[in-house]
Enzyme design. Structure first.
Site, mmCIF file in Angstrom:
data_model
loop_
_atom_site.group_PDB
_atom_site.id
_atom_site.type_symbol
_atom_site.label_atom_id
_atom_site.label_comp_id
_atom_site.label_asym_id
_atom_site.label_seq_id
_atom_site.Cartn_x
_atom_site.Cartn_y
_atom_site.Cartn_z
ATOM 1 N N SER A 144 53.328 31.946 45.440
ATOM 2 C CA SER A 144 52.440 31.107 44.534
ATOM 3 C C SER A 144 51.364 30.974 44.830
ATOM 4 O O SER A 144 50.556 31.412 44.852
ATOM 5 C CB SER A 144 53.442 29.886 44.074
ATOM 6 O OG SER A 144 53.061 28.926 42.009
ATOM 7 N N ASP A 303 46.885 32.102 38.543
ATOM 8 C CA ASP A 303 47.012 31.561 39.866
ATOM 9 C C ASP A 303 47.730 32.839 39.889
ATOM 10 O O ASP A 303 47.885 33.649 39.770
ATOM 11 C CB ASP A 303 48.312 30.871 40.347
ATOM 12 C CG ASP A 303 49.877 31.120 40.215
ATOM 13 O OD1 ASP A 303 50.010 31.808 39.443
ATOM 14 O OD2 ASP A 303 50.346 30.292 40.472
ATOM 15 N N ASP A 305 50.168 34.801 41.630
ATOM 16 C CA ASP A 305 51.204 35.158 40.469
ATOM 17 C C ASP A 305 51.117 34.998 39.384
ATOM 18 O O ASP A 305 52.643 35.768 38.900
ATOM 19 C CB ASP A 305 53.162 34.752 41.417
ATOM 20 C CG ASP A 305 53.088 33.787 41.006
ATOM 21 O OD1 ASP A 305 52.435 32.664 41.300
ATOM 22 O OD2 ASP A 305 54.344 33.193 40.767
ATOM 23 N N ASP A 307 52.150 32.982 37.484
ATOM 24 C CA ASP A 307 53.046 32.745 36.151
ATOM 25 C C ASP A 307 52.209 31.277 35.684
ATOM 26 O O ASP A 307 53.086 30.383 34.828
ATOM 27 C CB ASP A 307 54.080 32.542 37.021
ATOM 28 C CG ASP A 307 53.948 31.117 37.993
ATOM 29 O OD1 ASP A 307 53.278 30.434 38.759
ATOM 30 O OD2 ASP A 307 55.414 31.134 38.474
#
Length: 576
Positions: A144, A303, A305, A307
């Protein structure tokens, strides 16, 4: 074996490659470093693994990934779901493609088909793929927003959400049982393809995912009217959002999307930021510079990834305002719920879902629309669990779900937070409000005026290493044994201890259950709709203090929040 013996075993065992051994020989004289790397196995928590990349049992490397995947494979076999396969995605971090490949080949060697994406993809698309392909589970290689030296391994179950009971504890138990690296299965990639247990996926899933996003649009008329006029600055922060975010905006008709060139391409070093977190001011420096050059209406940052979404919006005076995760979440919740009400009416069993550390403004919005407000533990998987419960029982209609950490989900095509759909929806909302002569900042102020000036914030205290973990535990123990009676001038009215499943009324001493699973979290309800919540981070060496206040204006709420923040830090430092 103690950590020195495990270190020696890694140096001598032919199973470990020469590069790994060379890295370990380079720390031969550093007792503390050896201890940090080998005093424990990298813990498989409720979402999976997250740690620093490197050689050792307490690090992210191909051997730890293989061992973890063997445990996951054993669990899938034990529940008879091996025929369904597992979807695998990865982000732009160092070693992400390699870790994804190792996981795929371990699954294949266990007779479980691996569907692996051809290149990096966002977390929400992995959640979608698990459901679309009918997989038993999903693996996402990502850390993340952690610093560049980290990587991670998130596990999803067949509903598309990160693992929850009983599967989380079942998988954790199987991972712990795998103690001998030599017993971990793997196989040659070509042999796996020939055996039909390794399949590369990509465009077909991308296209299906895009179609699901488009189904969530409420006001195509507003996009057609203002999409060509709206100016949007977007940055993927060197991560996975670049292609899908730009694609959905382009296909819907947003013509003026300006991408921050310095942050456009995937790069595991994240060279333009100290760490790629859309909550951080530094993540927006380049985006705001570009926004001022092109006079953008809003600035969006996903960010690595993709999400979570960070947001800056421009007011009519040309000033850019930071929307926290609570603010953007509530702005979107209000837009989605109000427009669904206007277009179709709201179902009697409609629900807005939030986590326990998310703003009380969400409660006020739910009350205002006469819908259910459901509170869950921190972690979007618990929101996904509620959606699954609605589907199974036939009771409850999901309207919107979000958490303070910049994540939300519109629709039920996925079961994790989705910054791509949030990007799309915020641009749609901006177009809609523009048709009314309003900016997104105007809409935010209208929201405050209607429901109250709630202000929420967080103080995080980082305590690294073995000693840090103990200090974090000591803080929790102290607060649990001696709960405060007053915080920053607010009286504590009740104490929620989610670890012990108790809510204690301070005045009456009445105790009732929280109704949520056990978690090491303490929550203090305060007078005047204020609150404080304390929990150790599940992904970083931090203890987090979340708090919220309600003011009579933006200025009043800011002042009250600042005073609360100072008091919280004083409280922490007195315990360290």
């Amino acid at each position: 074996m103690d950590y020195k013996e495990v270190y020696q075993e890694w140096l001598e065992n032919p199973y470990f490659d020469e590069d790994t051994k060379a890295e370990l020989r380079s720390i031969a004289g550093d007792e503390q470093e050896i201890k940090e790397r080998f005093y424990m196995d990298l813990e498989f928590g409720t979402a999976g693994l997250r740690g620093v990349i490197g050689a050792g049992t307490n690090r992210m490397n191909i051997y730890v990934v293989r061992k973890t995947t063997q445990g996951l494979a054993n669990y899938i076999l034990s529940v008879g779901k091996e025929a369904q396969g597992v979807a695998i995605a990865y982000d732009s971090r160092h070693m992400s493609p390699e870790f994804a490949q190792e996981a795929a080949l371990c699954l294949a060697a266990n007779g479980i088909k691996a569907y692996i994406f051809e290149s990096l993809r966002p977390t929400p698309e992995l959640s979608f793929a698990v459901r679309k392909l009918g997989c038993a589970a999903g693996i996402n290689i990502t850390a993340s927003h952690n610093p560049p030296e980290y990587n991670g391994y998130k596990v999803y179950w067949e509903d598309g959400a990160q693992i929850t009971p009983p599967h989380d504890t079942g998988i954790m138990a199987e991972v712990k049982k795998v103690t001998d690296y030599n017993n971990v299965k793997t196989m040659d990639k070509e042999a796996a393809i020939a055996a039909g247990v390794y399949e590369v996926i990509g465009q077909a899933i991308d296209d299906a995912y895009m179609e699901e996003l488009k189904k969530q649009v409420l006001h195509m008329d507003a996009i057609q009217a203002e999409g060509k006029n709206l100016k949007i600055v977007y940055t993927p922060l060197h991560g996975t959002g670049n292609i899908p975010a730009r694609r959905i905006l382009r296909e819907l008709g947003f013509e003026n999307v300006y991408v921050v060139k310095e942050q456009e391409l995937p790069n595991g070093d994240f060279p333009t930021v100290s760490y790629p977190n859309p909550e951080a001011e530094e993540a927006f420096e380049l985006g705001l510079k570009l926004a001022k050059e092109v006079d953008a209406d809003l600035v969006l940052a996903t960010d690595p990834d993709a999400d979570r979404l960070g947001v800056r919006v421009k007011d009519k005076d040309g000033v850019y305002h930071d929307l926290t995760g609570n603010m953007s979440g509530c702005l979107l919740a209000n837009y989605e719920i109000s427009q669904k009400k206007a277009l179709y009416g709201l179902p009697e069993d409609g629900a807005l879902i939030k986590t326990i550390v998310t703003t009380n403004l969400a409660d006020a919005i739910a009350k205002g629309y006469g819908i259910n407000l459901i509170e869950v533990l921190t972690g979007f998987k618990f929101i996904g669990q509620q959606i699954l419960g609605f589907e199974k029982s036939g009771k409850g209609t999901y309207l919107f779900g979000f958490e303070e950490s910049y994540g939300c989900l519109i629709g039920t095509y996925a079961r994790d937070k989705d910054a791509i759909v949030a990007t799309m929806a915020l641009c749609e909302a901006a177009a809609y409000y523009k048709t009314q002569g309003k900016t997104l900042w105007d809409a935010m102020i209208d929201l405050y005026e209607q429901f109250g000036y709630y202000k929420d914030s967080i103080q995080s205290v980082t305590l690294k290493g073995i000693e840090g973990l103990q200090k974090i535990q000591d803080i929790m123990n102290t607060l649990r044994e001696k709960p405060p009676v007053e915080i920053a001038g607010y009286q504590v009215t009740s104490v929620r201890d989610y670890k012990n499943d108790t809510i204690t009324d301070v005045k009456t001493k009445e105790v009732k259950p929280t109704g949520l699973p056990s978690s090491n979290v303490l929550y203090y309800d305060l007078t005047d709709d204020a609150w404080l919540c304390v929990r150790p981070s599940g992904t970083e060496p931090k203890v987090k203090f979340y708090y919220g206040v309600k003011g009579t204006s933006l200025e009043d709420a800011d002042q009250k929040s600042e005073a609360m923040g100072k008091e919280v830090l004083n409280m922490v430092h007195s315990m360290i």
